[in-house]
Design an enzyme around this catalytic site. Structure first.
Site, PDB file in Angstrom:
ATOM      1  N   HIS A   1       0.838  -1.206   0.000  1.00 25.40           N
ATOM      2  CA  HIS A   1       0.000   0.000   0.000  1.00 25.40           C
ATOM      3  C   HIS A   1       0.874   1.257   0.000  1.00 25.40           C
ATOM      4  O   HIS A   1       0.699   2.157  -0.834  1.00 25.40           O
ATOM      5  CB  HIS A   1      -0.908  -0.028   1.239  1.00 25.40           C
ATOM      6  CG  HIS A   1      -1.777   1.183   1.395  1.00 25.40           C
ATOM      7  ND1 HIS A   1      -3.104   1.199   1.027  1.00 25.40           N
ATOM      8  CD2 HIS A   1      -1.516   2.434   1.883  1.00 25.40           C
ATOM      9  CE1 HIS A   1      -3.616   2.395   1.275  1.00 25.40           C
ATOM     10  NE2 HIS A   1      -2.674   3.167   1.800  1.00 25.40           N
ATOM     11  N   GLU A   2       1.814   1.319   0.930  1.00 28.89           N
ATOM     12  CA  GLU A   2       2.659   2.520   1.031  1.00 28.89           C
ATOM     13  C   GLU A   2       3.555   2.673  -0.200  1.00 28.89           C
ATOM     14  O   GLU A   2       3.835   3.791  -0.637  1.00 28.89           O
ATOM     15  CB  GLU A   2       3.493   2.487   2.321  1.00 28.89           C
ATOM     16  CG  GLU A   2       2.667   2.489   3.613  1.00 28.89           C
ATOM     17  CD  GLU A   2       1.710   3.665   3.742  1.00 28.89           C
ATOM     18  OE1 GLU A   2       1.972   4.739   3.162  1.00 28.89           O
ATOM     19  OE2 GLU A   2       0.673   3.511   4.420  1.00 28.89           O
TER      20      GLU A   2
ATOM     21  N   HIS B   1       1.853   4.642  -2.871  1.00 26.94           N
ATOM     22  CA  HIS B   1       2.014   6.096  -2.722  1.00 26.94           C
ATOM     23  C   HIS B   1       3.385   6.534  -3.251  1.00 26.94           C
ATOM     24  O   HIS B   1       3.503   7.554  -3.936  1.00 26.94           O
ATOM     25  CB  HIS B   1       1.913   6.497  -1.247  1.00 26.94           C
ATOM     26  CG  HIS B   1       0.529   6.471  -0.687  1.00 26.94           C
ATOM     27  ND1 HIS B   1      -0.547   7.056  -1.316  1.00 26.94           N
ATOM     28  CD2 HIS B   1       0.040   5.944   0.479  1.00 26.94           C
ATOM     29  CE1 HIS B   1      -1.633   6.886  -0.570  1.00 26.94           C
ATOM     30  NE2 HIS B   1      -1.310   6.211   0.511  1.00 26.94           N
TER      31      HIS B   1
ATOM     32  N   HIS C   1       3.520   6.744  -6.951  1.00 34.36           N
ATOM     33  CA  HIS C   1       2.790   7.937  -7.398  1.00 34.36           C
ATOM     34  C   HIS C   1       3.727   9.149  -7.320  1.00 34.36           C
ATOM     35  O   HIS C   1       3.780   9.978  -8.236  1.00 34.36           O
ATOM     36  CB  HIS C   1       1.563   8.134  -6.506  1.00 34.36           C
ATOM     37  CG  HIS C   1       0.497   8.993  -7.103  1.00 34.36           C
ATOM     38  ND1 HIS C   1      -0.677   9.293  -6.446  1.00 34.36           N
ATOM     39  CD2 HIS C   1       0.411   9.632  -8.299  1.00 34.36           C
ATOM     40  CE1 HIS C   1      -1.426  10.074  -7.213  1.00 34.36           C
ATOM     41  NE2 HIS C   1      -0.787  10.294  -8.340  1.00 34.36           N
TER      42      HIS C   1
END
Length: 713
Positions: A495-496, A499, A502
């Site tokens: 999940h991290e 980020h 991105h």
């Protein structure tokens, strides 16, 4: 004007460009691809060995935190902030004296960058650095830069320089879409501060902004503050579950996982007992937000907060939440029936399902129905194996490799922080990720992504490389084994990293919209999408190996794990719908038609289904009201978008390079420089409706019958 660098856990976990080939336009503008460095080493091995003292270059020149020369000592923060403030003054002068045009936006962005580079770095250091002197110096830098930002947001001359540009239709039409959007975003920041108002109203807006900051800080402190009760008021046999302090018992949380029903009930009723000061603080916070929104031209705070998001307005958010609630209601009732059955089995005297029951009993049902004890999985998920898995996935999808790089002396704040270079196969070095993964004293417990420095195209044609930190709280390695992750920790890591990618691939011209600096209901899409990859056997099979035997993780174990997550998932999602709806009502029309507690009671009964418990006020512990005011729905909407992207683009083949490139080009490359719905449309090749979002979320709850077939073979 100032960007917020942190993206943390929202929801269940608790952050216009013309279409072009991602990264190409910027590279063609004059960036030289960086070659692979000889100091880089494979990523998997770097995380399965303990760092040696020598890797921190003990005898080399001290470089300063993140390679910033001034930050080799706490006093350097003062020097860094003074340097940023001096540069800001010069840029303000330039902005006010430059004729309106694209150059105006570039100057504004450079101004934002000069302040963000200190503020974002300090925002991280003030909570993560182990040394109090560094934390205090960073806190002071945050305050100093924050004061400067307040001044800039009420600087009439600066505002006029931007207004002249946006008021000239011919000039605006000549701007490319990204430049125009960035100019409009800067103007939005100004207008939120009430700069377009007369002097008296402007002062009121500034005062309200200050008041809201103070109330937010007070509310956050109160939200986590423990409650206490006299010892004799609690049954003797449950007292040992709580902390004692003289004649009192301290209750500092909900104890949601306790197997004792009475412990959970006592914790719920005492921890959520209303505090008059906290109640007054919340009421003042909500009314101050409403006053400010009305002062600057919005009918409610929610209307103001939802500008530029996927949802666009509160009406769409409520339509989304109400339709989702309707679709979930039957499934949620079945989940509550299942919980009631398990409670009756374990506690026949009292089988009524209460709000303190679902987390515990859903865990019991999961454990009974699927054999998913974390200790069975951990040996297959060494940290090094998981990092290698991410490397394989990113390489096949996006042509990106992660390399471990030795940090210089003084560059990292703890010796177990690893530095990763993110390298594209043809474009070279894209940026750096600092991995602060391990538990230590005084470290915040929340998993977070921090932007330390945003990417942007500099005047000399070079690209300012993004720098981010991923912060987790993983156990350290032991003498006998490397760091081993539970399935939940592995999913959080993916999940991290979503980020972080991105941030690396949102290579915009302007720092103000780089990477994760985009609307909240879009910001979680890349991270949640990575969870889908983390739960797909074809991906997991690439890296999940027993750290001692090298055996792969059996397919049926992955399938059982995935299906176990669907146990009571409708009730979990219904709870999120309730929270999001409550948030919308609190930030909707004022004055509120009832007390915040009466609204909570009504909303809980309508949107959740379990009874409200008298003399409790859960809203006073709802800390997300501060950071995600009117935007709590964002996690659900981001999950809906991620689900659609997964099913339509990656479900058939999670390593599809063409889909990966399209994902980069349509969704990651623009950062916040394009309207989020346009990015979603570009990826899905259609404009999704509210019904599409709801269907995507609900279909994720369906069981996969292949799992049962496999387990029965």
């Amino acid at each position: 004007m100032l960007c917020v660098g942190r993206l943390g856990g929202l929801g269940a976990r608790a952050a216009a460009l013309p279409p072009r080939r991602a990264g190409r336009g910027i590279l063609e503008a004059g960036i030289r691809a960086r070659r692979v460095s000889t100091s880089w080493s494979p990523v998997g091995a770097a995380f399965n060995v303990k760092p040696q003292g020598s890797r921190l270059d003990l005898f080399g020149e001290r470089r300063g935190l993140f390679g910033v020369p001034e930050l080799s000592a706490p006093e350097g923060f003062h020097a860094a902030q003074e340097k940023a403030l001096r540069k800001a003054e010069l840029l303000v002068g330039r902005a006010c004296s430059t004729p309106p045009g694209p150059q105006t936006v570039l100057i504004f962005d450079e101004l934002s960058d000069s302040l963000c580079r200190v503020a974002d770095l300090a925002d991280f250091v003030k909570i993560a650095h182990p040394e109090p002197a560094f934390r205090e110096a960073a806190e002071e830098a945050c305050r100093s830069i924050g004061t400067m930002v307040e001044k800039l947001n009420t600087n009439v001359d600066l505002y006029q320089s931007l207004r002249k540009l946006l008021a000239d239709k011919k000039l605006v039409d000549s701007l490319d879409p990204e430049t125009r959007r960035v100019a409009e975003l800067f103007m939005f920041d100004f207008e939120i501060s009430g700069i377009h108002l007369d002097k008296e109203k402007r002062k009121r807006a500034v005062d309200l902004n200050v008041k809201i900051l103070d109330l937010s800080s007070t509310f956050l402190m109160g939200a986590n503050f423990p409650n206490k009760i006299e010892k004799h008021l609690l049954p003797e046999h449950i007292r040992r579950n709580f902390t004692s302090a003289g004649d009192h018992i301290i209750i500092d949380g909900l104890h949601a996982e306790s197997p004792d029903d009475l412990v959970r009930e006592a914790a719920y009723k005492i921890f959520l007992y209303p505090n008059a000061g906290q109640l007054k603080c919340l009421e003042e916070l909500l009314s101050s937000r409403d006053l400010l929104a009305k002062l600057v031209g919005y009918s409610t705070f929610s209307h103001r907060a939802l500008q530029g998001t996927i949802a666009k307005n509160p009406e769409t958010v409520m339509q989304f939440l109400e339709k989702l609630s309707d679709k979930l209601s039957e499934r949620t009732l079945k989940d509550f029936e299942m919980i009631r059955g398990m409670k009756m089995k374990l506690n026949p005297q009292n089988s009524e399902v209460m709000p303190w029951d679902p987390p515990y009993y859903s865990g019991v049902i999961r454990a009974e129905r699927y054999n998913i004890e974390p200790s069975l999985y951990c040996p297959f998920f060494s940290l090094g194996a998981c990092m290698e898995g991410l490397n394989i996935l990113l390489n096949r999808l996006l042509g990106i490799s992660l390399y471990a790089e030795q940090p210089a002396k003084g560059e990292v704040w703890s010796e177990d922080v690893r530095k990763l270079a993110v390298v594209h196969e043809s474009e070279g070095l894209l940026g750096y990720i600092y991995c602060d993964f391990f538990q230590r004293a005084d470290k915040p417990h929340q998993d977070c992504h921090f932007t330390i420095r945003g990417g942007r195209l500099k005047e000399d044609g070079d690209y300012q490389l993004p720098v981010v930190v991923l912060m987790l709280n993983l156990p350290r390695s032991s003498r006998s084994s490397p760091t081993l992750l539970t399935p939940g920790m592995m999913e959080n890591l993916f999940h991290e990293m979503g980020h972080a990618m991105h941030s690396m691939l949102g290579r915009t011209r302007y720092q103000h919209v780089t990477g994760t600096r985009c609307p909240t209901d879009f910001a979680e899409v890349p991270s949640i999408l990575m969870e889908y990859f983390a739960n797909d056997y074809r991906v997991v099979n690439q890296f999940a190996r027993h750290y001692q035997t090298g055996q792969p993780l059996p397919k049926n174990m992955v399938s059982r794990l995935c299906e176990s997550k669907k146990v009571c998932a409708a009730a979990d999602m219904q709870l999120q719908v309730f929270y999001a709806t409550l948030d919308q009502i609190y930030h909707g029309k004022h004055p509120l038609r009832n007390s915040t507690t009466d609204i909570l009671k009504e909303t809980q009964e309508k949107f959740y289904g379990l009874p409200y418990v008298p003399d409790t006020a859960w809203q006073l512990r709802f800390s997300h009201l501060v950071g995600y005011g009117a935007k709590y729905y964002s996690y659900l909407m981001s999950r809906a978008v991620a689900s659609m992207v997964w099913k339509e683009c990656f479900l058939q083949d999670p390593f599809n390079r063409a889909a990966g490139e399209r994902y980069r080009r349509e969704m990651l490359a623009h950062g916040g420089g394009r309207e989020p719905m346009l990015m979603v449309e570009g990826m899905l090749q259609k404009c999704p409706s509210v019904d599409d979002f709801v269907s995507a979320l609900v279909s994720d709850l369906d069981l996969d019958f292949e799992t049962f077939l496999m387990d029965s073979e």
